[in-house]
Design an enzyme around this catalytic site. Structure first.
Site, short mmCIF file in Angstrom:
data_model
loop_
_atom_site.label_atom_id
_atom_site.label_comp_id
_atom_site.label_asym_id
_atom_site.label_seq_id
_atom_site.Cartn_x
_atom_site.Cartn_y
_atom_site.Cartn_z
N LYS A 21 0.85 -0.46 0.08
CA LYS A 21 0.00 0.01 0.17
C LYS A 21 1.00 1.68 0.11
O LYS A 21 0.88 1.98 -1.14
CB LYS A 21 -0.87 -0.13 1.06
N ARG A 96 -9.82 0.40 8.77
CA ARG A 96 -9.39 -0.76 8.73
C ARG A 96 -10.55 -1.50 9.54
O ARG A 96 -10.25 -2.52 9.79
CB ARG A 96 -8.24 -0.44 9.77
N ARG A 135 11.28 -4.89 5.42
CA ARG A 135 11.16 -3.98 4.90
C ARG A 135 12.13 -2.97 5.72
O ARG A 135 12.31 -3.16 7.18
CB ARG A 135 9.38 -3.71 5.08
N ARG A 169 11.28 -0.32 11.19
CA ARG A 169 9.49 -0.61 12.34
C ARG A 169 9.64 -1.60 13.52
O ARG A 169 10.30 -2.73 13.08
CB ARG A 169 8.15 -0.66 11.45
N ARG A 180 -0.89 -8.81 13.45
CA ARG A 180 -1.33 -8.05 12.32
C ARG A 180 -1.96 -8.71 11.85
O ARG A 180 -3.04 -8.18 11.02
CB ARG A 180 -0.07 -7.32 12.35
P1 ADP Z 1 2.44 -2.69 2.94
O1 ADP Z 1 2.07 -0.24 2.98
O2 ADP Z 1 0.64 -2.76 2.27
O3 ADP Z 1 2.68 -1.89 4.09
P2 ADP Z 1 4.64 -1.63 1.70
O4 ADP Z 1 4.58 -1.57 0.71
O5 ADP Z 1 5.45 -1.62 2.98
O6 ADP Z 1 3.34 -2.81 2.30
O7 ADP Z 1 5.32 -2.96 1.30
C1 ADP Z 1 5.84 -3.44 2.26
C2 ADP Z 1 7.27 -4.41 2.04
O8 ADP Z 1 7.75 -4.99 0.89
C3 ADP Z 1 7.93 -2.86 1.78
O9 ADP Z 1 9.85 -2.99 1.86
C4 ADP Z 1 7.94 -3.09 0.30
O10 ADP Z 1 9.34 -2.43 -0.62
C5 ADP Z 1 8.30 -4.79 -0.64
N1 ADP Z 1 7.07 -4.37 -1.53
C6 ADP Z 1 6.06 -3.95 -1.83
N2 ADP Z 1 5.66 -4.49 -3.43
C7 ADP Z 1 6.51 -5.33 -3.08
C8 ADP Z 1 5.84 -5.74 -4.88
N3 ADP Z 1 5.11 -6.27 -5.50
N4 ADP Z 1 6.99 -7.21 -4.58
C9 ADP Z 1 7.75 -7.33 -3.21
N5 ADP Z 1 8.06 -6.44 -2.81
C10 ADP Z 1 7.28 -5.28 -3.14
P1 ADP Z 2 0.78 -2.03 7.69
O1 ADP Z 2 2.00 -1.83 6.71
O2 ADP Z 2 0.39 -3.34 9.07
O3 ADP Z 2 -0.19 -1.93 7.01
P2 ADP Z 2 0.67 0.41 8.81
O4 ADP Z 2 1.97 1.28 8.89
O5 ADP Z 2 -0.44 1.20 8.27
O6 ADP Z 2 1.17 -0.42 8.04
O7 ADP Z 2 -0.40 0.54 10.31
C1 ADP Z 2 0.94 -0.14 12.04
C2 ADP Z 2 -0.05 0.14 13.10
O8 ADP Z 2 -0.98 1.49 13.28
C3 ADP Z 2 -1.21 -1.03 12.96
O9 ADP Z 2 -0.44 -2.21 13.32
C4 ADP Z 2 -2.14 -0.03 13.60
O10 ADP Z 2 -1.37 -1.28 15.18
C5 ADP Z 2 -2.22 0.68 13.45
N1 ADP Z 2 -3.43 2.17 12.20
C6 ADP Z 2 -2.49 2.33 11.38
N2 ADP Z 2 -3.64 2.22 10.55
C7 ADP Z 2 -4.82 2.07 11.53
C8 ADP Z 2 -5.81 2.24 11.30
N3 ADP Z 2 -6.87 2.71 10.25
N4 ADP Z 2 -6.74 1.19 12.51
C9 ADP Z 2 -6.57 1.43 13.38
N5 ADP Z 2 -5.52 1.29 13.38
C10 ADP Z 2 -4.44 1.72 12.94
#
Ligand code: ADP
Ligand code: ADP
Ligand code: ZN
Length: 226
Positions: A21, A96, A135, A169, A180
């Site tokens: 995302k 969420r 990551r 993180r 999660r």
């Molecule tokens: P989210 O925001 O949904 O938690 P991230 O965008 O931070 O996910 O991506 C999680 C990890 O996976 C990051 O280290 C990113 O560089 C990697 N990543 C993102 N998209 C892909 C993909 N299509 N294939 C492989 N690795 C990916």
């Molecule tokens: P991810 O890579 O898991 O998508 P985020 O950075 O979006 O991670 O979220 C990290 C943490 O922040 C989550 O595990 C949760 O504890 C909290 N969080 C983020 N967005 C929300 C939301 N919309 N509602 C509740 N908790 C949230």
């Protein structure tokens, strides 16, 4: 008198932790001039700043649970009043829960708006731990990287800003990842049906490589953003 729209386009990226995302939201920001709103980033800032909301959220985030709707909504509404959101927003990690989705509908309806598009990013549960465990991000500009899947072109130097400091993180570990993912399936995945019912859902195969996912996402976003 009709109130001014809060923002011209509202896109939602829906997917489990590690779906990509954040990675895709940053690319869509550049391509379409939209603004990424990540509730995870906003919460981490609140934790770092030691605000009252941040102090309450800290332990929940460390355990991989979901922060309460009232805290998340307050933080998001606050951010939505910033002028840059007038260009249109990509919500990353929000909503969420069903409560958050309904609150968002209510907020937008007050100005005659609605969610324009929800992109559901599908990834296999089995790949999610490797995605988050590898990551890391640039400490200066926030660009995301991965130990295996997305390394900087020059080792140890951020492609975007030339920064040489990176961070990981605290919740990106195998134990918390399980909690999660469970929270995602229990509380967030039902939103796929919610938005399908409203006719705004698009699905993207997020198992593909980053560039292929970006191509599919852009094609989808083009249909709703001029
Ligand atoms: P989210 O925001 O949904 O938690 P991230 O965008 O931070 O996910 O991506 C999680 C990890 O996976 C990051 O280290 C990113 O560089 C990697 N990543 C993102 N998209 C892909 C993909 N299509 N294939 C492989 N690795 C990916
Ligand atoms: P991810 O890579 O898991 O998508 P985020 O950075 O979006 O991670 O979220 C990290 C943490 O922040 C989550 O595990 C949760 O504890 C909290 N969080 C983020 N967005 C929300 C939301 N919309 N509602 C509740 N908790 C949230
Ligand atoms: Zn950088």
């Amino acid at each position: 008198m009709i109130a001014m729209p809060i923002t011209p386009a509202v896109l939602i990226l829906l997917g489990p932790p590690g779906a990509g995302k954040g990675t895709q939201a940053r690319m869509l920001e550049e391509t379409f001039g939209l603004v990424q709103l990540s509730t995870g980033d906003l919460l981490r800032s609140a934790v770092a700043a030691g605000t009252e909301a941040g102090n309450k959220a800290k332990s929940v985030m460390e355990a991989g649970g979901l922060v309460s709707d009232d805290i998340v909504l307050a933080i998001l509404k606050d951010r939505m009043t910033d002028p840059d959101t007038k260009r249109g927003v990509i919500l990353d990690g929000f909503p969420r829960t069903a409560g958050q989705a309904e609150a968002l509908d209510g907020l937008l309806a007050s100005t005659g708006q609605r969610v324009n598009s929800v992109i559901s990013m599908k990834v296999e549960d089995a790949s999610m731990v490797a995605r988050v465990a590898g990551r890391y991000t640039c400490a200066s500009c926030g660009e995301g990287y991965h130990d295996e899947f997305k390394q900087p072109a020059s080792a140890g130097v951020c492609d975007k800003c030339g920064g040489a400091e990176f961070k990981r993180r605290a919740d990106d570990n195998a134990e918390t990842a399980g909690a999660r993912l469970a929270a995602y399936h229990a509380q967030t995945a039902p939103l796929i049906t919610y938005y399908k019912g409203r006719g705004v859902l698009e699905q993207v195969d997020a198992m593909a490589d980053i560039a292929s996912v970006a191509g599919a996402m852009s094609a989808s976003v083009k249909r709703v953003v001029a």
